[in-house]
Design an enzyme around this catalytic site. Sequence first.
Site, mmCIF file in Angstrom:
data_model
loop_
_atom_site.group_PDB
_atom_site.id
_atom_site.type_symbol
_atom_site.label_atom_id
_atom_site.label_comp_id
_atom_site.label_asym_id
_atom_site.label_seq_id
_atom_site.Cartn_x
_atom_site.Cartn_y
_atom_site.Cartn_z
ATOM 1 C CE LYS A 183 -4.111 -1.919 0.032
ATOM 2 N NZ LYS A 183 -3.899 -3.368 0.004
HETATM 3 C C1 PLP Z 1 -10.108 -2.618 -1.382
HETATM 4 C C2 PLP Z 1 -9.474 -3.296 -0.207
HETATM 5 N N1 PLP Z 1 -10.109 -3.272 0.971
HETATM 6 C C3 PLP Z 1 -9.585 -3.855 2.065
HETATM 7 C C4 PLP Z 1 -8.380 -4.498 2.020
HETATM 8 C C5 PLP Z 1 -7.856 -5.178 3.249
HETATM 9 O O1 PLP Z 1 -6.729 -4.555 3.755
HETATM 10 P P1 PLP Z 1 -5.872 -5.294 4.892
HETATM 11 O O2 PLP Z 1 -5.046 -6.311 4.240
HETATM 12 O O3 PLP Z 1 -5.066 -4.179 5.516
HETATM 13 O O4 PLP Z 1 -6.852 -5.856 5.861
HETATM 14 C C6 PLP Z 1 -7.665 -4.540 0.827
HETATM 15 C C7 PLP Z 1 -6.359 -5.220 0.764
HETATM 16 O O5 PLP Z 1 -5.689 -5.308 -0.205
HETATM 17 C C8 PLP Z 1 -8.223 -3.924 -0.323
HETATM 18 O O6 PLP Z 1 -7.594 -3.952 -1.506
#
Ligand code: PLP
Length: 389
Positions: free
Chosen positions: A187
Site C-alpha cells: 500500500k
Molecule cells: C479494497 C481493499 N479493501 C480492504 C483491504 C484489506 O486490507 P488489509 O489487508 O489491511 O486488511 C484490501 C487489501 O488489499 C483492499 O484492496
Amino acid sequence: MISPRSSLLPFALPDTDEAEIQAIAEAVYAGWLTTGPKTGQFEADFAARVGAKHAIAVNSCTAAMHLALEAIGLQAGDEVITTPYTFAATAEVVHYFHAKPVLVDVRPEDFNLDPTRLEAAITPRTKAIIPVHIAGLPVELDEIHTVAHKHHLWVIEDAAHAFLTLYKGRSIGSLSDFTCFSFYATKAITTGEGGMVCTDNDAWADRCRIMALHGISHDAWKRYTAEGRWYYEIIAPGYKYNLTDVAAAMGLAQLRKAQTMWQRRLAIAQRYNRAFEDLPELQIPYDRLDCQHAWHLYMLRLNLDRLSINRMQFVAELRQRNISTSVHFIPLHLHPYYRETYGYRPEDFPIAYREYLREVSLPIYSKMSDADVQAVIDSVAEVARQYRC
Ligand SMILES: Cc1ncc(COP(=O)(O)O)c(C=O)c1O
C-alpha cells in the site's frame, strides 16, 4: 521483439530503506514493543494528515472495517451495501455479524460504486454503505452522502487504496462516518500489516479503541506506566487488533516520505498515460481534474475487440517479457462462496463482470526506476501492436 528485461520486474515493492530500519531499531531499543508511545504518535500524525479528529491504529484495514461496523451496532440480519468490485475484506466483515452484504454494480468509467443504483438496493434492513475508492480514485462521495442522509444510513469508506486521495479538494479520511485505511505491504504507506480507522465521533472512537483491545477499558501502556493503574474492566468481548510500536515506528517513517512516494507514482501514471493513450487496443485509467488520484493501482483496460488475444494471454505475453502484472479484482460475485450462498451469476453485475475481463494492473510503485517504467511501456505497446486485429 524488444529485448526483454533480464530479470522479472515485481508487480509491487515497498519503498523502505535506512529510515525504516532506524525507526524500527529505535522502537526496539526503547523497549516498548507493543502498542505504546510510537503508536500514539503515528495515530496523531496520521489524523493530522488526513484531517480526522480520531485515528485508531489497528493491525489491518479488515480490522478497521470490522470495528467500524461493530461501533454502529450492526446486527444479524442487517444489510450493508457495497460493490462486487473489491477485495474479499470489504464484504467479509459484514458476514462476521451474520449480516448481508448487498452488492451494487460499479460505474464503467472508474470501477467505483455507481451511486445512481444505490436507492434501488436499500431495504428496511439496510444500515450502512461501504464505498471503495478503487485504485485510489475517489467514489462519488457527495451523491453517496445524499442518499445516506436521506435513508439514515452510515457511510464507512474502504480507503485501503486511498491514502492521499483528495475528493474535490478534501482529504479522504475526514468526510464520512468512518474511513478505514490499509498499511499492507503493497500500500501507499506500509507497516507490513496494519490499518487505521478514522472518525470524528468521540463515542465511536472510544468504542473502536476499546474493542480493538479485548473490550478492555484501558490499554496495557496506561496500566503499567507510573501514572497508570492496574485496574481494568472488560466491557464487551472484544478483539486483538492493536498495532505494535515496532510497526507504528515504521509507519511514522513511511508517513514522512508519503508525499514523495505519491509524486513518483503520479509521474509513472503520467508516463504510462502518455505512452498508451493513442494505442486503440488500450484504455488508460479514468482520472478527474477535481480530485487527486492516489495511484495505488494503474488499472489498464484492454479493448478486446481490437486484439486477437484475451486478457489471460496478454498477461502471459508480458510475463514472457519479464513484466509482472496483476488483476484487480475478481468481482466478489464470481467467487464460489458468493455463488453458492447467494446464487449469483456473472451477469448479475454486468459492468463489474465485463470490466474485470479486460483489466490488467501494471506495476506502479516509487521504487521503480525510469528503466523499469520504460520496460513496462515497451512491453505493453509491443504486445498491443503484435496482437492488434
Ligand atoms: C479494497 C481493499 N479493501 C480492504 C483491504 C484489506 O486490507 P488489509 O489487508 O489491511 O486488511 C484490501 C487489501 O488489499 C483492499 O484492496
